[in-house]
Design an enzyme around this catalytic site. Structure first.
Site, short mmCIF file in Angstrom:
data_model
loop_
_atom_site.label_atom_id
_atom_site.label_comp_id
_atom_site.label_asym_id
_atom_site.label_seq_id
_atom_site.Cartn_x
_atom_site.Cartn_y
_atom_site.Cartn_z
N ASN A 10 0.86 -1.19 0.00
CA ASN A 10 0.00 0.00 0.00
C ASN A 10 0.89 1.23 0.00
O ASN A 10 1.47 1.58 1.02
CB ASN A 10 -0.90 -0.03 1.26
CG ASN A 10 -1.66 1.26 1.44
OD1 ASN A 10 -1.80 2.06 0.51
ND2 ASN A 10 -2.17 1.48 2.65
N TRP A 11 0.98 1.87 -1.14
CA TRP A 11 1.92 2.99 -1.28
C TRP A 11 1.38 4.31 -0.77
O TRP A 11 2.10 5.31 -0.79
CB TRP A 11 2.34 3.13 -2.75
CG TRP A 11 3.27 2.04 -3.17
CD1 TRP A 11 3.79 1.05 -2.38
CD2 TRP A 11 3.81 1.84 -4.47
NE1 TRP A 11 4.61 0.24 -3.13
CE2 TRP A 11 4.64 0.71 -4.42
CE3 TRP A 11 3.66 2.50 -5.69
CZ2 TRP A 11 5.32 0.23 -5.53
CZ3 TRP A 11 4.34 2.03 -6.80
CH2 TRP A 11 5.16 0.89 -6.71
N LYS A 12 0.12 4.35 -0.42
CA LYS A 12 -0.48 5.60 0.09
C LYS A 12 -0.19 6.74 -0.91
O LYS A 12 -0.11 6.49 -2.10
CB LYS A 12 0.04 5.90 1.49
CG LYS A 12 -0.05 4.66 2.38
CD LYS A 12 0.17 4.90 3.83
CE LYS A 12 0.07 3.58 4.56
NZ LYS A 12 0.07 3.73 6.01
N HIS A 96 -9.59 1.57 4.79
CA HIS A 96 -8.29 1.72 5.45
C HIS A 96 -8.44 2.72 6.61
O HIS A 96 -9.20 3.68 6.51
CB HIS A 96 -7.24 2.21 4.45
CG HIS A 96 -5.87 2.22 5.03
ND1 HIS A 96 -5.41 3.23 5.84
CD2 HIS A 96 -4.86 1.31 4.95
CE1 HIS A 96 -4.18 2.95 6.22
NE2 HIS A 96 -3.82 1.78 5.70
N GLU A 98 -6.74 5.13 7.61
CA GLU A 98 -6.51 6.53 7.27
C GLU A 98 -7.75 7.14 6.62
O GLU A 98 -8.08 8.30 6.83
CB GLU A 98 -5.27 6.66 6.37
CG GLU A 98 -3.99 6.48 7.19
CD GLU A 98 -2.84 5.89 6.43
OE1 GLU A 98 -2.82 5.92 5.19
OE2 GLU A 98 -1.91 5.37 7.10
N GLU A 168 -5.44 -4.48 10.74
CA GLU A 168 -4.39 -3.48 10.91
C GLU A 168 -4.67 -2.66 12.18
O GLU A 168 -5.47 -1.72 12.14
CB GLU A 168 -4.36 -2.52 9.71
CG GLU A 168 -3.99 -3.17 8.41
CD GLU A 168 -3.40 -2.15 7.45
OE1 GLU A 168 -2.27 -2.36 7.01
OE2 GLU A 168 -4.07 -1.15 7.16
N GLY A 174 2.50 2.62 10.54
CA GLY A 174 3.47 3.69 10.33
C GLY A 174 4.21 4.11 11.58
O GLY A 174 4.86 5.15 11.61
N SER A 214 3.38 -1.79 10.33
CA SER A 214 4.83 -1.85 10.57
C SER A 214 5.44 -3.21 10.24
O SER A 214 6.35 -3.68 10.95
CB SER A 214 5.16 -1.43 12.01
OG SER A 214 4.79 -0.07 12.21
N GLY A 235 2.93 -1.05 4.21
CA GLY A 235 3.00 0.35 3.81
C GLY A 235 4.43 0.75 3.52
O GLY A 235 5.00 0.42 2.47
N GLY A 236 5.05 1.43 4.47
CA GLY A 236 6.39 1.99 4.29
C GLY A 236 7.42 1.04 3.68
O GLY A 236 8.17 1.42 2.79
P1 PGA Z 1 2.88 0.53 7.48
O1 PGA Z 1 1.43 0.78 6.83
O2 PGA Z 1 3.37 -0.80 6.95
O3 PGA Z 1 3.71 1.68 6.99
O4 PGA Z 1 2.70 0.50 8.95
C1 PGA Z 1 0.51 -0.26 6.68
C2 PGA Z 1 -0.77 0.24 6.08
O5 PGA Z 1 -1.18 1.37 6.38
O6 PGA Z 1 -1.42 -0.48 5.31
#
Ligand code: PGA
Length: 255
Positions: A10-12, A96, A98, A168, A174, A214, A235-236
Site C-alpha cells: 500500500n503505497w499511500k 483503510h 486513514e 491493521e 506507520g 509496521s 505500507g512503508g
Molecule cells: P505501514 O502501513 O506498513 O507503513 O505500517 C501499513 C498500512 O497502512 O497499510
C-alpha cells in the site's frame, strides 16, 4: 485448506507515475517465481493505468487504495470500480484506517464501497483494526468484529469466499511498533471463527486474512508463519523494491 498468501504493498500518497514505473522495473527481476504467494502493488490513482500495463502478463497483481460507492455520475473527484477494473485492478482497499480517520469514512460507507467493488468484480481488501485507546480498554475484538459486521451487511454469501480482510491495528500503522505475531494470530483467528459462526466453514476456510502495521523484512516471516495469517498489507516497507522483495522472499513456503 491452502490459501495463497497475499503480500500487498500500500503505497499511500507516494510515487509519481515515473517513480512507480522505475520501481516496477527494478522490482520484477528481484522476485523469484512462487506459486504459493501472490504479490500486489497498490499505487495511487494516477499511476494505476501505467502500472497495469507494466504488470500485464506478470505474476504481480494491481490494486487501488480506494474507490467510490457509486458506479458513475456527478461525484467530482471520485473513481468507480469500473474505472479501476479498466486499469487492470484485481484488488481495492476498502476502509483503510486513514480513510476512516482522516476522511470520516464510517461503516455504512465502507459497506457501500465494498459492495461497489464486488459489483465491479474487484476483490475488496477490507481493513479493520482498533485504536490504541480501544486496545487499552481491551475492546479490540469488539471493535474489529463490529467493523467486520458493518462492512458486510447484505453481502451475498458467494462473494465472501474471495474476500480479503486486513487486520491493521491503528496504533501499529506507520509507527514502527508492530503487533506481536501471537496477538495478530489471535485476532485473525477470531475473525475466522466469526465467519465460521455467521456464514459457513467453507467461507471461513477460504477468506484470506492479512496482518498490517509496521511489517518489515525483519519481522515479516514471524507474522506469515502464524496459521491464520494469510499475508501482509505493507505500507512503508513496500516503497523500496529491495525491501518489498525481501518481504516476499521471507514468506514461508506452503506445507
Ligand atoms: P505501514 O502501513 O506498513 O507503513 O505500517 C501499513 C498500512 O497502512 O497499510
Amino acid at each position: 485448506m491452502t490459501r495463497t498468501k497475499l503480500l500487498a504493498g500500500n503505497w499511500k500518497m507516494h510515487k509519481t507515475p515515473d517513480e512507480t514505473e522505475a520501481f516496477v522495473r527494478r522490482f520484477l527481476p528481484l522476485l523469484f517465481p512462487r506459486v504459493d504467494v501472490e504479490v500486489a502493488l497498490l499505487p495511487s490513482f494516477p499511476s494505476l493505468d501505467r502500472t497495469g500495463r507494466l504488470l500485464a502478463g506478470t505474476a504481480v497483481s494491481l490494486g487501488a487504495q480506494d474507490l467510490y460507492s457509486e458506479p458513475f455520475g456527478a461525484f467530482t473527484g471520485e473513481v468507480s470500480a469500473e474505472m479501476l477494473r479498466a486499469c487492470g485492478c484485481r484488488y481495492v482497499l476498502v476502509g483503510h484506517s486513514e480513510r476512516r480517520a482522516l476522511f470520516r469514512e464510517d461503516d455504512p460507507l465502507v459497506n457501500r464501497k465494498l459492495k461497489a467493488a464486488l459489483a465491479g468484480e474487484i476483490i475488496p481488501i477490507l481493513c479493520v483494526g482498533e485504536t490504541l485507546t480501544e486496545r487499552r480498554e481491551k475492546r479490540t475484538e469488539e471493535r474489529v468484529l463490529t467493523q467486520l459486521a458493518g462492512a458486510l451487511i447484505g453481502v451475498h454469501a458467494e462473494s465472501l469466499s474471495s474476500l480479503v480482510v486486513a487486520y491493521e491495528p491503528v496504533w501499529a500503522i506507520g509507527t514502527g511498533e508492530a503487533s506481536s505475531p501471537e496477538e495478530a494470530q489471535a485476532v485473525v483467528h477470531r475473525i475466522r471463527e466469526w465467519f465460521d459462526a455467521l456464514h459457513s466453514r467453507t467461507v471461513a476456510n477460504r477468506v484470506r486474512l492479512l496482518y498490517g502495521g509496521s511489517v518489515t523484512p525483519a519481522n515479516a516471516d514471524s507474522f506469515l508463519r502464524e496459521p491464520d495469517v494469510d499475508g501482509a498489507l505493507v505500507g512503508g516497507a513496500s516503497l523500496v523494491p529491495e525491501s518489498f522483495a525481501r518481504i516476499v522472499a521471507a514468506c514461508p513456503k506452503a506445507a
